[in-house]
Design an enzyme around this catalytic site. Structure first.
Site, PDB file in Angstrom:
ATOM      1  CG  ASP A 305      -0.428   0.340   2.484  1.00 21.87           C
ATOM      2  OD1 ASP A 305       0.800   0.487   2.588  1.00 21.87           O
ATOM      3  OD2 ASP A 305      -1.206   0.462   3.445  1.00 21.87           O
ATOM      4  CB  ILE A 306       0.136   4.635  -1.250  1.00 19.47           C
ATOM      5  CG1 ILE A 306      -0.210   4.071  -2.646  1.00 19.47           C
ATOM      6  CG2 ILE A 306       0.857   5.971  -1.378  1.00 19.47           C
ATOM      7  CD1 ILE A 306      -1.197   4.902  -3.410  1.00 19.47           C
ATOM      8  CD  GLU A 348      -4.330   3.330   2.399  1.00 15.47           C
ATOM      9  OE1 GLU A 348      -3.808   3.641   3.485  1.00 15.47           O
ATOM     10  OE2 GLU A 348      -5.563   3.394   2.190  1.00 15.47           O
TER      11      GLU A 348
END
Length: 424
Positions: A305-306, A348
């Site tokens: 994920d970011i 995300e």
């Protein structure tokens, strides 16, 4: 003893009288007085059956007794004009029976000329045929033909060999083939190749049993585009039970099929990134885990994920955050193999199912993806990075335990400083 010629003449008259009396058609003979009449001097049995009047009721009357409100004045005027000139007349009109019911009649009226003076007409002989059934049949055929032509659904008729003999206007509109182009052709001109031989074998087997076939066809229009048609094809037989035609009536369901496909796609696709959603990716994971067990092949997962994604949304707005997610999806998808499955797991978080790959192999793949993400360009003024977790399937793993472990690996990557890969 009478002369032979007299006997023969008498016999001919007797035979002629018998033929007229037994005729199914009505025969009427009138005098030639068009001013006062003409008056009926003879009717046969066919006249009585057709009109309901006895000959006693008809004799001495004029044919006007058979006329009524719907009798065409134009036809009567043409008839009177022809008879006044001593000419034959052929025409059709409506006559009325004694009980007031009407029927269509076809006339053939011939003048009879005097033997002494051929210019003088002495009588008129009218042979009348009741064509009511013919007219009803013609009207019905015209009605059916009109219904076919104005129908919004395409209609196609073939002969027993499958040669097209008729198409309606809706067929022309929906397929792009004019009737001149279609007639004489085989319906194979619409074949798209989207349906296998078994489909057509079932079609012909059904028709040969004398039954109607109903199915959904994927046809190809004249311009090459595809159209989905719900079609019913029925055999038409004659009195002997022989097939004379096949009639196909269709309904264009292309829009419905596209809508259903879009609904199915949306049910398995993330609305923002266009990737597989969690449901779809979960199904893929279960299938790949089963295949891995069956064949004893490795299977790994990558989850990422970011980093600091909440800050992106807070500082630069959700539109920028959405753009980063879409760009990330494109970047990672370009770095995967065809056999790999990428989807949005939630928020995300993204998950990659990596078949035929060990944990170390998936770790190397994740490192390549991490660098690609760090190097990608977005509308965000600061660089974007992601943290990656990697794990390989172990004996006894379930989809839940496997995804929980790769999730833990990803969070270890975040706790270790983010923008890195952790194999667990």
């Amino acid at each position: 003893m009478p002369p032979i010629s007299f006997i023969e003449g008498f016999e001919k008259l007797r035979l002629l009288d018998a033929a007229i009396e037994q005729s199914h058609n009505s025969v009427v003979i009138t005098d030639a007085d068009l001013d006062a009449g003409p008056r009926i001097i003879y009717v046969n049995a066919g006249f009585e059956r057709m009109t309901g009047y006895t000959r006693e009721e008809a004799l001495g009357q004029t044919p006007r007794m058979l006329q009524g409100p719907a009798t065409s004045r134009a036809v009567l005027d043409r008839m009177r004009g022809a008879l006044a000139c001593g000419e034959c007349f052929d025409g059709e009109a409506i006559n009325y029976r004694k009980d007031g019911s009407w029927y269509y009649v076809r006339w053939h009226i011939s003048p009879v000329h005097s033997q002494e003076d051929e210019r003088r007409v002495t009588h008129f002989v009218s042979v009348q045929q009741d064509i009511s059934e013919d007219r009803r049949r013609d009207d019905q055929l015209r009605l059916l033909s009109t219904a076919l032509e104005v129908s919004a659904d395409p209609v196609l008729i073939t002969d027993p060999e499958g040669t097209i003999t008729y198409v309606n206007a809706a067929f022309e509109d929906q397929t792009g083939y004019s009737r001149n182009e279609a007639q004489g052709q085989n319906p194979r001109i619409l074949k798209s190749g989207q349906q296998d031989a078994a489909f057509y074998q079932e079609l012909w087997a059904t028709l040969k049993r004398g039954e109607a076939f109903r199915g959904e066809f994927v046809n190809r229009r004249r311009d090459g585009s595809l159209m989905h048609m719900e079609q019913s094809i029925s055999p038409v037989t004659n009195a002997e039970g022989e097939v004379t035609h096949y009639v196909s009536i269709g309904k264009d369901v292309t829009d419905r099929v596209r809508m259903e496909e879009e609904i199915r796609r949306l049910a398995h696709t993330d609305w923002l990134t266009g990737l597989a959603n969690r449901l779809s990716l979960g199904n893929t994971l279960e299938s790949e885990m089963e295949r891995s067990r069956r064949y004893g092949r490795p299977l790994s997962l990558i989850m990422f994920d970011i980093d600091h994604f909440k800050d992106f949304n807070d500082d630069y707005g959700h539109e920028t955050g959405d753009e980063v997610l879409k760009r990330l999806a494109v970047t990672v998808r370009e770095g995967l193999r065809e056999a790999d499955s990428l989807g949005r797991w939630g928020g995300e978080e993204f998950l990659v199912v990596v078949p035929e790959t060990s944990g170390s192999g998936a770790e190397a793949m994740a490192e390549k993806l991490r660098k690609a993400v760090a190097a990608m360009e977005t509308s965000c003024p600061i660089s974007v990075t992601a943290s990656f977790g990697v794990t390989e399937m172990r004996p006894g793993d379930t989809p839940k335990s496997l995804t929980r472990r790769v999730d833990e690996a990803m969070y270890q990557a975040k706790e270790a400083g983010r923008n890195r890969v952790v194999l667990l």
